[in-house]
Motif scaffolding. Structure first.
Motif, PDB file in Angstrom:
ATOM      1  N   ILE A 125       0.837  -1.209   0.000  1.00 44.83           N
ATOM      2  CA  ILE A 125       0.000   0.000   0.000  1.00 44.83           C
ATOM      3  C   ILE A 125       0.871   1.257   0.000  1.00 44.83           C
ATOM      4  N   LEU A 126       1.877   1.273   0.855  1.00 42.44           N
ATOM      5  CA  LEU A 126       2.789   2.425   0.906  1.00 42.44           C
ATOM      6  C   LEU A 126       3.450   2.651  -0.457  1.00 42.44           C
ATOM      7  N   LEU A 127       3.950   1.594  -1.065  1.00 37.28           N
ATOM      8  CA  LEU A 127       4.631   1.723  -2.355  1.00 37.28           C
ATOM      9  C   LEU A 127       3.670   2.175  -3.445  1.00 37.28           C
ATOM     10  N   LYS A 128       2.428   1.708  -3.377  1.00 39.10           N
ATOM     11  CA  LYS A 128       1.416   2.145  -4.347  1.00 39.10           C
ATOM     12  C   LYS A 128       1.171   3.649  -4.207  1.00 39.10           C
ATOM     13  N   GLU A 129       1.065   4.100  -2.970  1.00 40.60           N
ATOM     14  CA  GLU A 129       0.817   5.529  -2.735  1.00 40.60           C
ATOM     15  C   GLU A 129       2.000   6.396  -3.149  1.00 40.60           C
ATOM     16  N   GLU A 130       3.189   5.811  -3.136  1.00 42.34           N
ATOM     17  CA  GLU A 130       4.386   6.551  -3.553  1.00 42.34           C
ATOM     18  C   GLU A 130       4.697   6.368  -5.040  1.00 42.34           C
ATOM     19  N   GLY A 131       3.814   5.656  -5.755  1.00 42.16           N
ATOM     20  CA  GLY A 131       3.987   5.464  -7.189  1.00 42.16           C
ATOM     21  C   GLY A 131       5.092   4.496  -7.566  1.00 42.16           C
ATOM     22  N   LEU A 132       5.447   3.586  -6.656  1.00 40.05           N
ATOM     23  CA  LEU A 132       6.565   2.676  -6.886  1.00 40.05           C
ATOM     24  C   LEU A 132       6.164   1.212  -7.045  1.00 40.05           C
ATOM     25  N   LEU A 133       4.936   0.870  -6.715  1.00 41.28           N
ATOM     26  CA  LEU A 133       4.566  -0.549  -6.662  1.00 41.28           C
ATOM     27  C   LEU A 133       4.702  -1.231  -8.019  1.00 41.28           C
ATOM     28  N   ASP A 134       4.399  -0.523  -9.097  1.00 40.19           N
ATOM     29  CA  ASP A 134       4.440  -1.142 -10.424  1.00 40.19           C
ATOM     30  C   ASP A 134       5.849  -1.574 -10.834  1.00 40.19           C
ATOM     31  N   ARG A 135       6.867  -0.966 -10.252  1.00 40.76           N
ATOM     32  CA  ARG A 135       8.232  -1.409 -10.573  1.00 40.76           C
ATOM     33  C   ARG A 135       8.900  -2.089  -9.381  1.00 40.76           C
ATOM     34  N   CYS A 136       8.065  -2.686  -8.540  1.00 41.11           N
ATOM     35  CA  CYS A 136       8.559  -3.442  -7.384  1.00 41.11           C
ATOM     36  C   CYS A 136       8.151  -4.904  -7.480  1.00 41.11           C
ATOM     37  N   LYS A 137       8.981  -5.752  -6.918  1.00 37.54           N
ATOM     38  CA  LYS A 137       8.621  -7.140  -6.664  1.00 37.54           C
ATOM     39  C   LYS A 137       8.896  -7.405  -5.193  1.00 37.54           C
ATOM     40  N   ILE A 138       7.865  -7.791  -4.475  1.00 37.43           N
ATOM     41  CA  ILE A 138       8.008  -8.075  -3.048  1.00 37.43           C
ATOM     42  C   ILE A 138       8.022  -9.593  -2.865  1.00 37.43           C
ATOM     43  N   TYR A 139       9.112 -10.105  -2.320  1.00 36.24           N
ATOM     44  CA  TYR A 139       9.231 -11.523  -2.004  1.00 36.24           C
ATOM     45  C   TYR A 139       8.913 -11.688  -0.515  1.00 36.24           C
ATOM     46  N   ALA A 140       7.786 -12.299  -0.211  1.00 33.48           N
ATOM     47  CA  ALA A 140       7.350 -12.468   1.172  1.00 33.48           C
ATOM     48  C   ALA A 140       7.531 -13.925   1.562  1.00 33.48           C
ATOM     49  N   THR A 141       8.397 -14.178   2.532  1.00 34.07           N
ATOM     50  CA  THR A 141       8.731 -15.564   2.871  1.00 34.07           C
ATOM     51  C   THR A 141       8.490 -15.863   4.348  1.00 34.07           C
ATOM     52  N   ASP A 142       8.214 -17.121   4.609  1.00 36.60           N
ATOM     53  CA  ASP A 142       8.074 -17.616   5.977  1.00 36.60           C
ATOM     54  C   ASP A 142       8.349 -19.119   5.928  1.00 36.60           C
ATOM     55  N   MET A 143       8.727 -19.684   7.048  1.00 30.72           N
ATOM     56  CA  MET A 143       8.992 -21.122   7.070  1.00 30.72           C
ATOM     57  C   MET A 143       7.700 -21.927   7.198  1.00 30.72           C
ATOM     58  N   ASN A 144       6.611 -21.251   7.591  1.00 31.09           N
ATOM     59  CA  ASN A 144       5.380 -21.943   7.941  1.00 31.09           C
ATOM     60  C   ASN A 144       4.366 -21.863   6.809  1.00 31.09           C
ATOM     61  N   GLU A 145       4.001 -23.006   6.238  1.00 28.12           N
ATOM     62  CA  GLU A 145       3.064 -23.036   5.117  1.00 28.12           C
ATOM     63  C   GLU A 145       1.668 -22.579   5.513  1.00 28.12           C
ATOM     64  N   THR A 146       1.280 -22.828   6.759  1.00 25.84           N
ATOM     65  CA  THR A 146      -0.065 -22.451   7.210  1.00 25.84           C
ATOM     66  C   THR A 146      -0.247 -20.943   7.196  1.00 25.84           C
ATOM     67  N   VAL A 147       0.720 -20.219   7.738  1.00 19.97           N
ATOM     68  CA  VAL A 147       0.590 -18.755   7.753  1.00 19.97           C
ATOM     69  C   VAL A 147       0.760 -18.183   6.352  1.00 19.97           C
ATOM     70  N   LEU A 148       1.579 -18.819   5.516  1.00 19.13           N
ATOM     71  CA  LEU A 148       1.726 -18.364   4.131  1.00 19.13           C
ATOM     72  C   LEU A 148       0.413 -18.482   3.367  1.00 19.13           C
ATOM     73  N   LYS A 149      -0.315 -19.554   3.605  1.00 18.53           N
ATOM     74  CA  LYS A 149      -1.605 -19.738   2.942  1.00 18.53           C
ATOM     75  C   LYS A 149      -2.565 -18.618   3.328  1.00 18.53           C
ATOM     76  N   LYS A 150      -2.543 -18.239   4.604  1.00 16.75           N
ATOM     77  CA  LYS A 150      -3.364 -17.123   5.082  1.00 16.75           C
ATOM     78  C   LYS A 150      -2.931 -15.825   4.406  1.00 16.75           C
ATOM     79  N   ALA A 151      -1.626 -15.612   4.315  1.00 15.86           N
ATOM     80  CA  ALA A 151      -1.110 -14.390   3.696  1.00 15.86           C
ATOM     81  C   ALA A 151      -1.500 -14.306   2.228  1.00 15.86           C
ATOM     82  N   LYS A 152      -1.375 -15.412   1.513  1.00 11.07           N
ATOM     83  CA  LYS A 152      -1.700 -15.436   0.082  1.00 11.07           C
ATOM     84  C   LYS A 152      -3.160 -15.093  -0.171  1.00 11.07           C
ATOM     85  N   SER A 153      -4.037 -15.470   0.736  1.00 12.35           N
ATOM     86  CA  SER A 153      -5.472 -15.262   0.521  1.00 12.35           C
ATOM     87  C   SER A 153      -5.832 -13.776   0.473  1.00 12.35           C
ATOM     88  N   GLY A 154      -5.115 -12.965   1.247  1.00 17.20           N
ATOM     89  CA  GLY A 154      -5.444 -11.543   1.307  1.00 17.20           C
ATOM     90  C   GLY A 154      -6.767 -11.270   1.995  1.00 17.20           C
TER      91      GLY A 154
END
Length: 279
Positions: A125-154
Motif C-alpha cells: 500500500i505504501l509503495l502504491k501511494e508513492e507510485g513505486l509498486l508497479d516497478r517493485c517485486k516483493i518476495y514475502a517468505t516464511d517457514m510456515n506453510e499455514t501462515v503463508l496460505k493465510k497471507a496469500k489469501s489476502g
C-alpha cells in the motif's frame, strides 16, 4: 535451588535438546539455536494442546503424526503482526527509504518472516501511494506453510479494520484505508492489485540460502527469538542478499551491533533500525 527442582529442570533441558534434534533429523526444521525461554513457553503450550504431559510425549507424537508437526510449527513460528504495525516506521520509510528507492529502475524487496502477511500488504500500500509498486517485486517468505496460505489469501477479519485504520492514518496514509479492501460478511478482502507484485514462498532463515539480490530486506521482530549464532547467520545471509546501497530493516529490539557486518552499513535511522549497505 533444591535438588528436586534442579533435577526436573535438567531433565526438561535434556528432553528439549533431544526433541529439537529429532525434529531436525526427521523433518529438517532446525530450532536448535532459538532462545530456550521462548521455545519452552511455546512447546509447553503445544504439550497442553495435545493433552500430553511432557516433551518426550510430544516428541513421540510429532515423529509419527505430521498434522501434529503442523500444529507445532504454527506455535513455534513468529506470527504476531498487524497492518502498519509500529506506524512510526512507515513514516520514516517514506521519508528516508523511498527517495533512495526512486533511484533504482526496478526494486526487489524481501520481507523475511512475513507471518500472515499484514505487514507485506502494508508495504505494498505504501509503495502504491508513492507510485513505486508497479516497478517493485516483493518476495514475502516464511517457514510456515499455514501462515503463508493465510497471507496469500489476502482475507482478514473485518473486526480488526478499525484498529488497522488508525495504524494506517498514523503511518502517514494518503487515502481511506477502506479503499484497499472490500467488506464481505465478516471479512475484509484486499485488492488483488496489491498481490500482483507479491510473491509468497516458503523460506527458512535457519537452513536456507540466498535466492536473489535485493534493494530492501525487512526482517522485523524475528531475530529476537534467535541466539547469537543464529542471528549472525541471518545477518550474513542478509548482507549477501543486499545490493550496494540496499536497505536493511530489523525490529526495534534488534540491531546490527556486534553482527559480522556491523562495519559494512551506515545508519539511516537508529530508532527504526534502518541501515544502508555501504560496502
Amino acid at each position: 535451588m533444591n535438588d528436586k527442582y534442579k533435577n526436573t529442570h535438567n531433565r526438561e533441558d535434556l528432553e528439549l535438546k533431544l526433541f529439537l534434534e529429532a525434529i531436525f533429523q526427521r523433518y529438517g526444521y532446525d530450532f536448535r539455536n532459538y532462545t530456550p525461554a521462548s521455545l519452552k513457553r511455546r512447546i509447553r503450550k503445544r504439550i497442553q494442546g495435545e493433552g500430553l504431559g511432557a516433551i518426550s510425549g510430544l516428541q513421540e507424537k510429532v515423529l509419527h503424526d505430521e498434522e501434529c508437526l503442523d500444529r507445532l510449527l504454527y506455535d513455534l513460528s513468529v506470527h504476531v503482526t498487524d497492518f502498519f504495525r509500529d506506524p512510526g516506521f512507515y513514516i520514516v520509510f517514506r521519508e528516508k527509504a523511498v527517495p533512495l528507492l526512486r533511484t533504482f529502475p526496478f526494486i526487489r524487496i524481501w520481507h523475511a518472516g512475513c507471518a500472515t502477511g499484514e505487514e507485506v500488504y502494508s508495504m505494498a500500500i505504501l509503495l502504491k501511494e508513492e507510485g513505486l509498486l508497479d516497478r517493485c517485486k516483493i518476495y514475502a517468505t516464511d517457514m510456515n506453510e499455514t501462515v503463508l496460505k493465510k497471507a496469500k489469501s489476502g482475507i482478514f477479519h473485518l473486526k480488526s479494520m478499525q484498529k488497522f485504520t488508525r495504524n494506517y492514518l498514523s503511518a502517514g496514509g494518503k487515502k481511506a484505508f477502506s479503499d484497499y479492501y472490500t467488506a464481505r460478511y465478516e471479512n475484509a478482502i484486499f485488492d488483488p492489485g496489491l498481490k500482483k507484485n507479491i510473491l509468497f514462498a516458503q523460506h527458512n532463515l535457519v537452513t536456507d540460502t540466498s535466492f536473489n539480490e535485493f534493494n530492501v530486506i525487512l526482517c522485523r521482530n524475528v531475530m529476537i527469538y534467535f541466539n547469537r549464532e543464529l542471528q549472525n547467520r541471518a545477518h550474513r545471509l542478509f548482507y549477501k542478499s543486499l545490493c550496494l546501497n540496499g536497505i536493511l530493516v530489523v525490529g526495534e529490539k534488534e540491531s546490527i551491533l556486534f553482527s559480522p557486518h556491523e562495519e559494512d552499513y551506515e545508519n539511516m535511522d537508529e530508532r527504526e533500525r534502518m541501515y544502508r549497505k555501504k560496502k
